[in-house]
Design a protein around this motif. Structure first.
Motif, PDB file in Angstrom:
ATOM      1  N   GLN A 364     -36.291  20.389  16.318  1.00 27.68           N
ATOM      2  CA  GLN A 364     -35.182  20.534  15.375  1.00 27.68           C
ATOM      3  C   GLN A 364     -33.885  20.000  15.983  1.00 27.68           C
ATOM      4  OE1 GLN A 364     -35.050  24.659  14.239  1.00 27.68           O
ATOM      5  NE2 GLN A 364     -37.182  24.685  13.581  1.00 27.68           N
ATOM      6  N   VAL A 365     -33.736  20.188  17.291  1.00 27.88           N
ATOM      7  CA  VAL A 365     -32.552  19.648  17.959  1.00 27.88           C
ATOM      8  C   VAL A 365     -32.592  18.124  17.933  1.00 27.88           C
ATOM      9  CG1 VAL A 365     -31.268  19.563  20.132  1.00 27.88           C
ATOM     10  CG2 VAL A 365     -32.397  21.680  19.432  1.00 27.88           C
ATOM     11  N   ASN A 366     -33.754  17.543  18.231  1.00 26.36           N
ATOM     12  CA  ASN A 366     -33.889  16.082  18.145  1.00 26.36           C
ATOM     13  C   ASN A 366     -33.518  15.587  16.755  1.00 26.36           C
ATOM     14  OD1 ASN A 366     -34.820  15.944  20.791  1.00 26.36           O
ATOM     15  ND2 ASN A 366     -36.970  16.046  20.204  1.00 26.36           N
ATOM     16  N   ALA A 367     -34.016  16.280  15.730  1.00 25.40           N
ATOM     17  CA  ALA A 367     -33.723  15.873  14.348  1.00 25.40           C
ATOM     18  C   ALA A 367     -32.241  16.017  14.035  1.00 25.40           C
ATOM     19  CB  ALA A 367     -34.562  16.704  13.374  1.00 25.40           C
ATOM     20  N   ASP A 368     -31.622  17.109  14.512  1.00 25.04           N
ATOM     21  CA  ASP A 368     -30.189  17.310  14.276  1.00 25.04           C
ATOM     22  C   ASP A 368     -29.367  16.191  14.897  1.00 25.04           C
ATOM     23  OD1 ASP A 368     -30.293  19.529  12.739  1.00 25.04           O
ATOM     24  OD2 ASP A 368     -29.301  20.871  14.148  1.00 25.04           O
ATOM     25  N   LEU A 369     -29.689  15.833  16.132  1.00 24.54           N
ATOM     26  CA  LEU A 369     -28.935  14.781  16.809  1.00 24.54           C
ATOM     27  C   LEU A 369     -29.116  13.435  16.121  1.00 24.54           C
ATOM     28  CD1 LEU A 369     -29.587  15.833  20.507  1.00 24.54           C
ATOM     29  CD2 LEU A 369     -27.364  15.791  19.370  1.00 24.54           C
ATOM     30  N   LYS A 370     -30.336  13.164  15.662  1.00 25.67           N
ATOM     31  CA  LYS A 370     -30.577  11.895  14.975  1.00 25.67           C
ATOM     32  C   LYS A 370     -29.977  11.883  13.576  1.00 25.67           C
ATOM     33  CE  LYS A 370     -34.794  10.611  17.436  1.00 25.67           C
ATOM     34  NZ  LYS A 370     -36.240  10.296  17.330  1.00 25.67           N
ATOM     35  N   ASP A 371     -29.634  13.063  13.076  1.00 21.02           N
ATOM     36  CA  ASP A 371     -28.978  13.138  11.781  1.00 21.02           C
ATOM     37  C   ASP A 371     -27.466  13.034  11.920  1.00 21.02           C
ATOM     38  OD1 ASP A 371     -29.114  13.375   8.992  1.00 21.02           O
ATOM     39  OD2 ASP A 371     -28.767  15.539   9.056  1.00 21.02           O
ATOM     40  N   SER A 372     -27.001  12.838  13.160  1.00 18.62           N
ATOM     41  CA  SER A 372     -25.557  12.715  13.373  1.00 18.62           C
ATOM     42  C   SER A 372     -25.300  11.599  14.385  1.00 18.62           C
ATOM     43  CB  SER A 372     -24.972  14.060  13.845  1.00 18.62           C
ATOM     44  OG  SER A 372     -25.670  14.556  14.968  1.00 18.62           O
ATOM     45  N   ALA A 373     -24.820  11.928  15.565  1.00  9.87           N
ATOM     46  CA  ALA A 373     -24.365  10.897  16.497  1.00  9.87           C
ATOM     47  C   ALA A 373     -25.482  10.018  17.016  1.00  9.87           C
ATOM     48  CB  ALA A 373     -23.637  11.550  17.667  1.00  9.87           C
ATOM     49  N   LEU A 374     -26.712  10.525  17.095  1.00 11.39           N
ATOM     50  CA  LEU A 374     -27.821   9.720  17.613  1.00 11.39           C
ATOM     51  C   LEU A 374     -28.572   8.967  16.527  1.00 11.39           C
ATOM     52  CD1 LEU A 374     -29.544  11.564  20.592  1.00 11.39           C
ATOM     53  CD2 LEU A 374     -27.643   9.957  20.573  1.00 11.39           C
ATOM     54  N   ALA A 375     -27.984   8.859  15.353  1.00  7.26           N
ATOM     55  CA  ALA A 375     -28.579   7.977  14.349  1.00  7.26           C
ATOM     56  C   ALA A 375     -28.604   6.549  14.874  1.00  7.26           C
ATOM     57  CB  ALA A 375     -27.797   8.043  13.036  1.00  7.26           C
ATOM     58  N   HIS A 376     -27.646   6.228  15.742  1.00  9.07           N
ATOM     59  CA  HIS A 376     -27.595   4.921  16.402  1.00  9.07           C
ATOM     60  C   HIS A 376     -27.162   5.113  17.849  1.00  9.07           C
ATOM     61  CE1 HIS A 376     -26.688   4.050  12.115  1.00  9.07           C
ATOM     62  NE2 HIS A 376     -27.524   3.066  12.316  1.00  9.07           N
ATOM     63  N   LEU A 377     -27.549   4.193  18.684  1.00 12.54           N
ATOM     64  CA  LEU A 377     -26.954   4.059  20.012  1.00 12.54           C
ATOM     65  C   LEU A 377     -26.097   2.806  19.942  1.00 12.54           C
ATOM     66  CD1 LEU A 377     -30.005   5.079  22.182  1.00 12.54           C
ATOM     67  CD2 LEU A 377     -27.835   6.310  21.974  1.00 12.54           C
ATOM     68  N   PRO A 378     -24.770   2.937  19.962  1.00 14.49           N
ATOM     69  CA  PRO A 378     -23.895   1.917  19.405  1.00 14.49           C
ATOM     70  C   PRO A 378     -23.629   0.691  20.265  1.00 14.49           C
ATOM     71  CG  PRO A 378     -22.594   3.741  20.221  1.00 14.49           C
ATOM     72  CD  PRO A 378     -24.032   4.133  20.377  1.00 14.49           C
ATOM     73  N   SER A 379     -23.963   0.737  21.552  1.00 13.94           N
ATOM     74  CA  SER A 379     -23.559  -0.356  22.434  1.00 13.94           C
ATOM     75  C   SER A 379     -24.760  -1.149  22.929  1.00 13.94           C
ATOM     76  CB  SER A 379     -22.784   0.201  23.633  1.00 13.94           C
ATOM     77  OG  SER A 379     -22.406  -0.828  24.524  1.00 13.94           O
ATOM     78  N   GLY A 380     -24.519  -2.378  23.330  1.00  7.87           N
ATOM     79  CA  GLY A 380     -25.562  -3.163  23.963  1.00  7.87           C
ATOM     80  C   GLY A 380     -25.739  -2.793  25.425  1.00  7.87           C
ATOM     81  N   LYS A 381     -24.776  -2.068  25.998  1.00  5.49           N
ATOM     82  CA  LYS A 381     -24.818  -1.697  27.408  1.00  5.49           C
ATOM     83  C   LYS A 381     -25.472  -0.336  27.572  1.00  5.49           C
ATOM     84  CE  LYS A 381     -21.991  -1.452  31.579  1.00  5.49           C
ATOM     85  NZ  LYS A 381     -20.642  -1.563  32.155  1.00  5.49           N
ATOM     86  N   PHE A 382     -26.437  -0.250  28.478  1.00  6.16           N
ATOM     87  CA  PHE A 382     -27.221   0.972  28.637  1.00  6.16           C
ATOM     88  C   PHE A 382     -26.349   2.163  29.026  1.00  6.16           C
ATOM     89  CE2 PHE A 382     -29.657   3.970  31.185  1.00  6.16           C
ATOM     90  CZ  PHE A 382     -30.743   4.226  30.356  1.00  6.16           C
ATOM     91  N   THR A 383     -25.466   1.995  30.004  1.00  7.15           N
ATOM     92  CA  THR A 383     -24.667   3.121  30.473  1.00  7.15           C
ATOM     93  C   THR A 383     -23.681   3.607  29.410  1.00  7.15           C
ATOM     94  OG1 THR A 383     -23.245   1.496  31.573  1.00  7.15           O
ATOM     95  CG2 THR A 383     -24.877   2.644  32.934  1.00  7.15           C
ATOM     96  N   ALA A 384     -23.210   2.709  28.542  1.00 12.47           N
ATOM     97  CA  ALA A 384     -22.353   3.140  27.431  1.00 12.47           C
ATOM     98  C   ALA A 384     -23.133   4.037  26.484  1.00 12.47           C
ATOM     99  CB  ALA A 384     -21.801   1.919  26.687  1.00 12.47           C
TER     100      ALA A 384
END
Length: 464
Positions: A364-384
């Motif tokens: 449920q936590v995984n789903a919550d995060l993907k329903d908000s900020a983790l819907a995307h990983l916004p940068s091409g740089k891994f550390t970002a």
């Protein structure tokens, strides 16, 4: 519901300077300020000053945007709309925050991990996040799992095809929860998409248990995980920290041999109040049988590295067994087993099985995060992206704290519910005698919970 006016009678213009679309950010970010978000980041984060001036304010902006629903760098522009600058200082442009994230190295991400750990400790000191009726007897559950965050294109550093067959990056999380409280994230790590689930899990577990100790949460701890984490390193890390374990085992030769030694009269029937979906057969299972046997894990290693415990086995009829046109002499069963170090006197077989299956709460936590900020990983740089993950977990934990302070059903509500009903509440700012008043919608269905959140943070009761 239908529109009450003709098209000609309605017009629109973007010209109101005193509106905010997320008035709930005010109490939540004041809570973050009160536990030292900005100060901790300024103290611990050493991003180069040409890209990282005022890191505390920039991380605060990232977290605020995520609380309001931002799942990309461009979405952080929502912080700059209308009257937000009247409520918050140093509202940065998305491009500035993007440059800040891209300046992160792996060392800076680890510094931000340390900030997240100490922030959670501060939150736990202010908000009863991990409530238990009996702190001496009831377990705090630490659950470990990984999930693939899908990405598109080949510009994302570290992306690859993992166990799910989806191209992405692998996020490893550890959460803490109790029977009476929703989970909070106690450790996180972003890894390459093709990383094995258990890679680095022992280090993450050690950090998660150290963070839990930092929160001041006393009493027994039970680490739960699926079979991907059944290995000496993760289990040993948990045992060294004083925790019990409950981990699904792979059906290797040693486990199969142990199961065959279970006596026929040892099996105990168990019925599930809600049917359990069996992924292997595609069927819903409403009852099964359970039994247990003493078991020592990792007997191929030297004696000091072996772990003694119990093997708890659940069996259900094998619906995929071949049909021969006649009744079989013996029933054919499918077995599912997990290894636990919880003594039988503390938790019986049926209770242990029920408790172990509840580790799926981390999904449920995984789903919550993907329903908000983790819907995307916004940068091409891994550390970002790794820094983005840490900021996302900080925002998640702040949402959980806001839900607890709002009370009622919000204490265990999904973060999307907290965001839409408590954070993203529109308001008009009225100013008088150098004071600001938020004028919120009349008849807002969740007014009582919002007012409780606001009052608890802005006007806390005096210390006794």
């Amino acid at each position: 519901m239908q529109v009450s006016h003709t098209p000609a009678a309605v017009s629109a213009s973007f010209d109101e300077p005193n509106l905010v679309s997320a008035a709930g950010l005010l109490p939540v970010m004041r809570l973050a300020q009160g536990i030292g978000l900005r100060d901790l980041v300024d103290e611990r984060l050493s991003v180069p000053t040409d890209k990282g001036a005022n890191p505390g304010l920039k991380v605060s902006s990232l977290v605020a945007g995520m609380l309001a629903g931002a799942d990309s760098i461009d979405d952080l522009a929502l912080l700059r709309q209308s009257a937000m600058s009247k409520l918050f200082e140093a509202v940065y442009a998305p491009s500035t925050l993007g440059s800040f994230l891209r300046a992160f190295t792996f060392g800076h991400v680890r510094q931000l991990d340390a900030v997240a750990s100490r922030l959670l400790a501060g939150l736990a000191g202010r908000v009863p996040l991990l409530q238990r009726r009996d702190a001496e007897e009831e377990f705090v559950f630490v659950d470990v799992d990984d999930t693939i965050v899908e990405v598109h294109g080949y510009q994302k550093q570290g992306s690859g095809y993992g166990y799910s067959g989806v191209r992405g990056l692998n996020a490893l999380l550890a959460t803490a929860s109790t029977a009476a409280s929703a989970p909070v994230v106690v450790a996180q790590r972003l890894r390459k998409g093709a990383a094995g689930s258990a890679r680095g899990a022992h280090r993450l577990l050690a950090e998660a248990l150290a963070t839990l100790a930092r929160t001041g949460t006393a009493g027994p701890v039970l680490v739960r995980a699926d079979s991907a984490f059944y290995g000496h390193a993760p289990l040993a890390a948990a045992v060294r920290a004083g925790a019990r374990v409950s981990v699904t085992v792979r059906m290797d030769a040693a486990v199969k041999r142990a199961i065959t030694t279970i006596a026929d009269d040892a099996w105990e029937s168990i019925e599930y109040p809600d049917a359990v979906y069996d992924e292997d057969t595609g069927a819903w299972i409403s009852k099964a049988e359970v039994a247990e046997i003493d078991f020592t894990a990792f007997t191929s290693r030297k004696r000091s590295e072996q772990v003694a415990g119990r093997l708890v086995v659940r069996r259900i009829p094998d619906l995929n067994a071949p049909a021969h046109g006649q009744g079989t002499l013996f029933e054919t069963w499918r077995h599912h087993a997990f290894f636990t170090t919880v003594p039988a006197a503390t938790m019986g077989t049926v209770a242990a099985d029920k408790t172990h299956r509840a580790h799926a709460v981390i999904e449920q936590v995984n789903a919550d995060l993907k329903d908000s900020a983790l819907a995307h990983l916004p940068s091409g740089k891994f550390t970002a992206n790794a820094a983005w993950l840490v900021a996302a977990t900080i925002a998640y934990n702040l949402s959980r704290a806001a839900g607890v302070l709002a009370g009622g059903r919000f204490a265990k509500a999904r973060t999307d519910t907290i965001r839409t009903r408590l954070v993203n509440v529109p308001a008009r700012i009225a100013t008088s005698a150098r004071k600001i008043r938020l004028r919120l919608p009349e008849n807002w269905p969740w007014q009582e919970a919002w007012e409780q959140l606001f009052t608890t943070i802005h006007d806390p009761p005096a210390a006794a």
